[in-house]
Design a protein around this motif. Structure first.
Motif: not given
Length: 325
Positions: A116, A205, A207-208, A210-212, A224, A228
């Motif tokens: 990240f 892994q 989920p995108t 969740h981050i977005e 974040t 998340s």
């Protein structure tokens, strides 16, 4: 009105469909049977190993004149033989636990940085270097620990003794040398790539969405990750830690080279001494007689049980976090 050709075409199509479904069901049964057989085969192998260890350990346990679980002495080749696994169990668990405590924060930090924070090119190179540590033979770690770490860590050991000497683990009058602390440092470096690699894959892994979603609510990068990424990857991190712990519990050559054998249990890990199951087997197997080898197999049985308990505990912890899997 339906022609005879249409009826024949539909009949042929239905027959082909039935054949395809039949073949698919047959394939599913074959795959299911193979998977079940593989699982049962693994259990059979583990049971066979346990039975072999018990069978080979019985002669030494019968001839032993000391308490096998509480005695710190190891004189399996004596007449009569006297041996116990108290010191070995202490050294194994203590060195592996300290290695896990030292390696886990660093490994998770590396995984987060690669996943990240680091630029893509740097992340790829750094990930390759960290994974490469797992390919280094354990004897190389042992030689490095013996000839470099032991001789160049005196200042760090004295600092820990002077600063944290009020804690029994870091107390002692003659600190330094081939101690459990140095052994645990070597083990920590050895298990670091295992924990880091698995943890990094688990973090990737997440989920995108969740981050977005966290970023859309105004969360910073660390927020974040904390809200998340870490909750989602908690079970994966625990699994990685337990795999690293299993590697540390069973390590042989590296820890045998670094530790100096001193009889008895010493809670002061900065002082020379300590022994583990694997190191004791490596050092004494060649010179042991029939009873001595049987005693070493008995100690291996205890290590086998400890490893099984650790893995079962890990599975139980992961099962409680299924909502994040």
């Amino acid at each position: 009105m339906t022609s005879i050709d249409d009826v024949r075409t539909r009949a042929v199509g239905a027959q082909r469909q039935r054949r395809a479904m039949s073949t698919g069901r047959r394939g599913d049964r074959i795959f299911s049977g193979a998977a079940l057989g593989s699982g049962v085969f693994v259990l059979v192998i583990m049971a066979a190993i346990a039975l072999f260890l018990v069978w080979k350990a019985v002669p030494a346990l019968r001839a032993n004149e000391a308490n096998f679980f509480t005695t710190t002495e190891w004189n399996a080749n004596g007449d009569p033989p006297r041996f116990g696994v108290a010191q070995l169990a202490f050294g194994t668990v203590m060195s592996a636990a300290m290695a896990l405590v030292m390696a886990t924060p660093v490994a998770i930090g590396i995984a987060l940085f690669i996943g990240f924070y680091a630029p893509r090119r740097l992340a790829e190179g750094l990930g390759f270097v960290v994974d490469l540590l797992a390919a280094v033979p354990s004897i190389i770690y042992g030689l490095w620990g013996l000839h470099f770490l032991v001789t160049n860590s005196q200042g760090v050991v004295e600092f820990l003794n002077g600063t944290l000497g009020w804690i029994p683990l870091f107390a002692g009058d003659a600190v330094g040398g081939q101690s459990l602390f140095i052994g645990s440092v070597v083990l920590a470096i050895m298990i670091l790539p295992i924990i880091s690699s698995i943890t990094r894959e688990v973090f990737l892994q997440v989920p995108t969405a969740h981050i977005e979603a966290a970023q859309a609510l105004g969360a910073t990068r660390w927020e974040t990750i904390r809200l998340s990424v870490l909750p989602y990857g908690r079970s994966g991190m625990i699994s990685a830690m337990m795999l690293g712990l299993g590697r540390a519990l069973g390590e042989t050559v590296a820890i045998a080279l670094v530790l100096s054998t001193v009889a008895g249990i010493n809670w002061q890990v900065l002082e020379p001494g300590g022994n583990t199951f694997a190191a004791n087997i490596v050092r004494t197997f060649g010179e042991s007689g029939e009873i001595g080898r049987s005693a070493l197999i008995a100690s291996g049985l205890v290590l086998f049980v400890i490893t099984m308990v650790v893995n079962m505990a890990a599975r139980a912890i992961v099962a409680r976090r299924k909502e994040f899997v």
